[in-house]
Design an enzyme around this catalytic site. Structure first.
Site, PDB file in Angstrom:
ATOM      1  N   SER A 191     -23.378 -72.114  -8.788  1.00  0.00           N
ATOM      2  CA  SER A 191     -22.370 -73.040  -9.301  1.00  0.00           C
ATOM      3  C   SER A 191     -22.428 -72.996 -10.819  1.00  0.00           C
ATOM      4  O   SER A 191     -23.500 -73.085 -11.418  1.00  0.00           O
ATOM      5  CB  SER A 191     -22.655 -74.466  -8.803  1.00  0.00           C
ATOM      6  OG  SER A 191     -21.742 -75.380  -9.369  1.00  0.00           O
ATOM      7  N   ASN A 232       4.089 -62.815 -14.336  1.00  0.00           N
ATOM      8  CA  ASN A 232       3.614 -62.535 -15.696  1.00  0.00           C
ATOM      9  C   ASN A 232       4.343 -61.340 -16.312  1.00  0.00           C
ATOM     10  O   ASN A 232       4.769 -61.377 -17.472  1.00  0.00           O
ATOM     11  CB  ASN A 232       2.114 -62.242 -15.690  1.00  0.00           C
ATOM     12  CG  ASN A 232       1.272 -63.453 -15.352  1.00  0.00           C
ATOM     13  OD1 ASN A 232       1.718 -64.589 -15.467  1.00  0.00           O
ATOM     14  ND2 ASN A 232       0.053 -63.209 -14.906  1.00  0.00           N
ATOM     15  N   PHE A 285      -4.518 -69.032  -8.200  1.00  0.00           N
ATOM     16  CA  PHE A 285      -5.527 -68.134  -8.769  1.00  0.00           C
ATOM     17  C   PHE A 285      -6.526 -68.999  -9.526  1.00  0.00           C
ATOM     18  O   PHE A 285      -6.157 -69.707 -10.469  1.00  0.00           O
ATOM     19  CB  PHE A 285      -4.863 -67.126  -9.709  1.00  0.00           C
ATOM     20  CG  PHE A 285      -5.819 -66.224 -10.453  1.00  0.00           C
ATOM     21  CD1 PHE A 285      -6.573 -65.287  -9.772  1.00  0.00           C
ATOM     22  CD2 PHE A 285      -5.935 -66.296 -11.828  1.00  0.00           C
ATOM     23  CE1 PHE A 285      -7.438 -64.444 -10.452  1.00  0.00           C
ATOM     24  CE2 PHE A 285      -6.800 -65.465 -12.525  1.00  0.00           C
ATOM     25  CZ  PHE A 285      -7.553 -64.523 -11.826  1.00  0.00           C
ATOM     26  N   GLN A 331      -5.302 -55.973  -5.101  1.00  0.00           N
ATOM     27  CA  GLN A 331      -5.230 -55.793  -3.650  1.00  0.00           C
ATOM     28  C   GLN A 331      -5.903 -54.508  -3.173  1.00  0.00           C
ATOM     29  O   GLN A 331      -5.982 -54.275  -1.965  1.00  0.00           O
ATOM     30  CB  GLN A 331      -3.764 -55.802  -3.182  1.00  0.00           C
ATOM     31  CG  GLN A 331      -3.116 -57.188  -3.208  1.00  0.00           C
ATOM     32  CD  GLN A 331      -3.741 -58.148  -2.211  1.00  0.00           C
ATOM     33  OE1 GLN A 331      -4.962 -58.216  -2.057  1.00  0.00           O
ATOM     34  NE2 GLN A 331      -2.916 -58.892  -1.505  1.00  0.00           N
ATOM     35  N   THR A 355      -5.776 -48.831 -18.140  1.00  0.00           N
ATOM     36  CA  THR A 355      -6.098 -49.731 -19.243  1.00  0.00           C
ATOM     37  C   THR A 355      -7.611 -49.848 -19.368  1.00  0.00           C
ATOM     38  O   THR A 355      -8.332 -49.946 -18.374  1.00  0.00           O
ATOM     39  CB  THR A 355      -5.468 -51.116 -19.031  1.00  0.00           C
ATOM     40  OG1 THR A 355      -5.923 -51.672 -17.794  1.00  0.00           O
ATOM     41  CG2 THR A 355      -3.950 -51.014 -18.975  1.00  0.00           C
ATOM     42  N   LEU A 356      -8.092 -49.860 -20.622  1.00  0.00           N
ATOM     43  CA  LEU A 356      -9.529 -49.813 -20.902  1.00  0.00           C
ATOM     44  C   LEU A 356      -9.984 -50.983 -21.757  1.00  0.00           C
ATOM     45  O   LEU A 356     -10.999 -50.889 -22.453  1.00  0.00           O
ATOM     46  CB  LEU A 356      -9.878 -48.492 -21.597  1.00  0.00           C
ATOM     47  CG  LEU A 356      -9.423 -47.207 -20.890  1.00  0.00           C
ATOM     48  CD1 LEU A 356      -9.612 -46.008 -21.800  1.00  0.00           C
ATOM     49  CD2 LEU A 356     -10.166 -47.022 -19.572  1.00  0.00           C
ATOM     50  N   GLY A 376      -3.548 -57.422 -19.117  1.00  0.00           N
ATOM     51  CA  GLY A 376      -3.077 -56.228 -18.417  1.00  0.00           C
ATOM     52  C   GLY A 376      -1.627 -56.353 -17.986  1.00  0.00           C
ATOM     53  O   GLY A 376      -0.853 -55.391 -18.056  1.00  0.00           O
ATOM     54  N   ASP A 377      -1.229 -57.543 -17.544  1.00  0.00           N
ATOM     55  CA  ASP A 377       0.169 -57.768 -17.161  1.00  0.00           C
ATOM     56  C   ASP A 377       1.076 -57.649 -18.381  1.00  0.00           C
ATOM     57  O   ASP A 377       2.185 -57.113 -18.301  1.00  0.00           O
ATOM     58  CB  ASP A 377       0.330 -59.151 -16.533  1.00  0.00           C
ATOM     59  CG  ASP A 377      -0.443 -59.302 -15.229  1.00  0.00           C
ATOM     60  OD1 ASP A 377      -0.705 -58.266 -14.578  1.00  0.00           O
ATOM     61  OD2 ASP A 377      -0.790 -60.439 -14.874  1.00  0.00           O
TER      62      ASP A 377
END
Length: 327
Positions: free
Chosen positions: A36, A52, A102, A173, A223-224, A256-257
């Site tokens: 937790s 997004n 989310f 996914q 993407t990095l 990233g979006d």
């Protein structure tokens, strides 16, 4: 060039843990983990990968079509997206379920632990992309983002049947997909998006080598994070685009979006992929500097300055005519 963005529509619950997750993991005790984390901050924001990306495209004036499933609580979110320039006529609104959730905690090293509840997204497979396209007008590209797996497979098959180029973006996914599903989603895609971890996972899921995959898809964009992005295509040298630097990272969620939104906008404007990736990196850094995936503002002068400072004056001048109208 009209782009349809398919995938999740969600509400994000973002928390910050001031320590490091790795310091709480005990070697030899990882078979049974019960942890937790006491968070210092909670932010509740609109999110979902498709929403997004569509939001960013809308702010850039690209009139994206959002295709996904939302819940009975979608009305306020719907108005927000429409105000940003997103066409939501293809969103399926559930009669009984809430919009997906989310829940994500970020530590001091920007590592993240997240849980996603599907909610109304479970109904996304009932959306007919062909019907949506007939109502919204001709589509030049369909991005298939993380969604109910059945919906992702259906949208991919429909786009291929209709002859519409596909940008495959399975992202979160991938962990849910079996070999045949993963292969079906990426084979024949014109564009393929992953981050570095997802790239390795995609190879494991498909059972293909990098070259096998590149022979079955078009351009693979990876993407990095702070190291930028790479663009790979079979038979050509790999292209590396540096990230746009920042000294004030607030939250990595949604970067990233945002890259995808900028990159796709460049494609819509018929820019070369390298130029499109530069805009994507500039947009990603803009989102890094705010908490929440859709809480940022876009200013033409800021985007042009970021591009110029990172990639040079010629790159800024090439982008300026299109970005001049962004406000």
């Amino acid at each position: 060039m009209r782009i349809a963005v398919t995938g999740s529509i969600a509400t994000d619950h973002l928390m910050v843990f001031p320590g490091r997750f790795t310091e709480q993991l005990i070697e030899g005790q990882l078979e049974r983990v019960s942890l937790s984390f006491l968070a210092d901050r909670l932010e509740v924001h609109r999110g979902g990968v498709a929403a997004n990306i569509a939001f960013g495209l809308g702010l850039l004036g690209c009139d994206p079509l959002l295709v996904g499933a939302a819940g009975t609580d979608f009305a306020e979110y719907d108005a927000w997206l429409r105000a940003a320039g997103v066409d939501t006529c293809a969103v399926r609104v559930s009669d009984t379920l809430h919009t997906a959730r989310f829940v994500c905690t970020t530590d001091a090293d920007q590592n993240q632990i997240a849980t996603f509840y599907a909610g109304a997204m479970a109904e996304a497979a009932g959306i007919d992309l062909a019907e949506s396209a007939s109502h919204a007008g001709p589509l030049a590209l369909v991005l298939v983002g993380a969604d109910d797996p059945a919906a992702m497979l259906r949208h991919t098959a429909t786009a291929h049947r209709l002859g519409i180029p596909v940008a495959a973006d399975p992202s979160q996914q991938l962990a849910r997909l079996d070999r045949e599903q993963a292969r079906a989603l990426v084979e024949g895609a014109t564009w393929l998006f992953t981050n570095a971890y997802e790239a390795a996972l995609l190879l494991e899921r498909t059972g293909w080598s990098q070259e096998d995959l590149l022979e079955r898809a078009g351009t693979w964009i990876t993407t990095l994070g702070a190291d930028g992005v790479t663009l790979a295509r079979s038979g050509t040298p790999r292209l590396h685009i540096p990230a746009v630097p920042t000294a004030r990272t607030a939250d990595p969620t949604g970067a990233g979006d945002a890259f995808r939104a900028g990159f796709l906008a460049g494609l819509a404007w018929q820019w070369p992929p390298e130029q499109a990736a530069r805009l994507g990196c500039a947009l990603a850094t803009t989102v890094l500097e705010s908490v929440g995936t859709q809480e940022y503002k876009l200013l033409a002068a800021d985007l042009i300055a970021r591009i110029g400072q990172t990639y040079g004056d010629d790159a800024a001048r090439a982008a300026e005519p299109r970005l001049a109208g962004v406000s």
